[in-house]
Design a protein around this motif. Sequence first.
Motif: not given
Length: 487
Positions: A264, A267, A271, A297, A301, A345, A348-349
């Motif tokens: 992670a 990420s 982020l 993203s 990622l 991961v 994304g967001n």
Amino acid sequence: MGIVLRQSASNVVITYFGFGIGAINAMFLYTTFLSKTNYGIVSFLLSAANILMPIMALGAHNSLIRFFAYCKSEEQRERFMSFMLWLPLLLIIPICCVGYVFYDEIASLLAKKPEARHYMWLIAVIGFCMAYFEIFYAWVKVHMKSVFGNLISEVLVRILVTLMLIAVHLGVMRQEMFIYCLAAAYALQLLAMMAYAFKIRMPKLTLLLPDNAKEVLTYSMFIIVSGSVATLLLDFDKVMIPFYTKWDDNAVYSLAIFIATVIAVPSRAMLQIIYPITARLMSEQKMDEVDDLYKKSAITLQVFGGLIMLGIFLNIHQMYLIIPGNYAGGTMAVFLIGLSKFYDVILGNNNAIILNTKYYRWALFLGVLTVFVMIGLNMLLIPLYYINGSALATLITVFMYNSVKLYFVVRKLGLYPFTINTLKSFGIISVTFLAFYFWEFPFHPILNIALKSILITVVYVFANYKFSISSEINAVIDQSLSKLKLR
């Protein structure tokens, strides 16, 4: 994505540097200089403090990022940021009072085994330091200054831990004193972040409430649940394991989690800057840009996380050969926790999108339900399969939780993170795993890991570049090749 890639690149370097120090600590220094019992106690204390942190912060770190963009005047910003500093005290003061009055009862409840009961007060101290650290970290993020904050976040405590473990080895510090000094290390981290935050923007403290104080307070109360769920999914198992088995098993499990968590790292780095950008875009109702950021993203990622996951999964047996002590019992836990981290991961967001919509209250019900499911699965599976049971409980819970959140974003907002390149990426990851898993060099484990990692990286990067899985990554590679005059 320009500012995202620039700051993310710096954050990735810093975060991996910090994880490199952490890897030395977790895989070699802790396992050599601390007994398994004390290593297990340290893991328990830090996990419990991490669980307490969102409650002590009262969601202020998330609220600061969510509502800062809505402050249009200087006066509004000053009143809002002062409110963010005072808000956590609404819970911190009662928690500390209750902890002081009922310390013996709480200590006996938390630590079934007597070796750790006199350390229980450190949970509140470290939790307090973590809470205000996150608030000041959010303070610098909203000013788009995440890089130095990330350096403090990822590196400082780990360096201090390294020095303290060396002190234990040299006989300057006893193992028991090391546990107490951990609180001092987190206090120093908090002071460093506070100093940097005040350098970026010195607050003008006021008791005047912001105009949207009720909305901010309501959001903060709800965000406690969401923040607590994230930490509970990662740390509550390390709190439950000592109830069913030895402190030693907690040490083995903690090392397995550390190894899997490296997946992670990209990420976490990206982020840091994507979260405030997502908040700004959603406050401006630029949903097309949010959707574009969501997709970019997620696939970026996935590519980065897939490479790290392959590096860990394909080298894990050799890695345990070079770790001092008998910690190889955590191999299966690495695979199970690793898969759960990879699922985090590739979304994304996703979390940033949910927390910046009017539907954030929905996270309350889902979060509470997830916690009960996780506790129930741990109670069921730890007695059956010990640390592998706890890892399996985490994987099942994370899969359920993330799947529901993904469905929610798709259904309610019409945003979808996956494309055809997502399937291509899964194909590349699967083929690479099958090609290298049963292949070992007949060399020393360190040389074996190095050679195998180089081959995996070359094959994986070439395949992703050839199939243009991530346009952002391909652009960076093309730019690098141009600078090297290879294109």
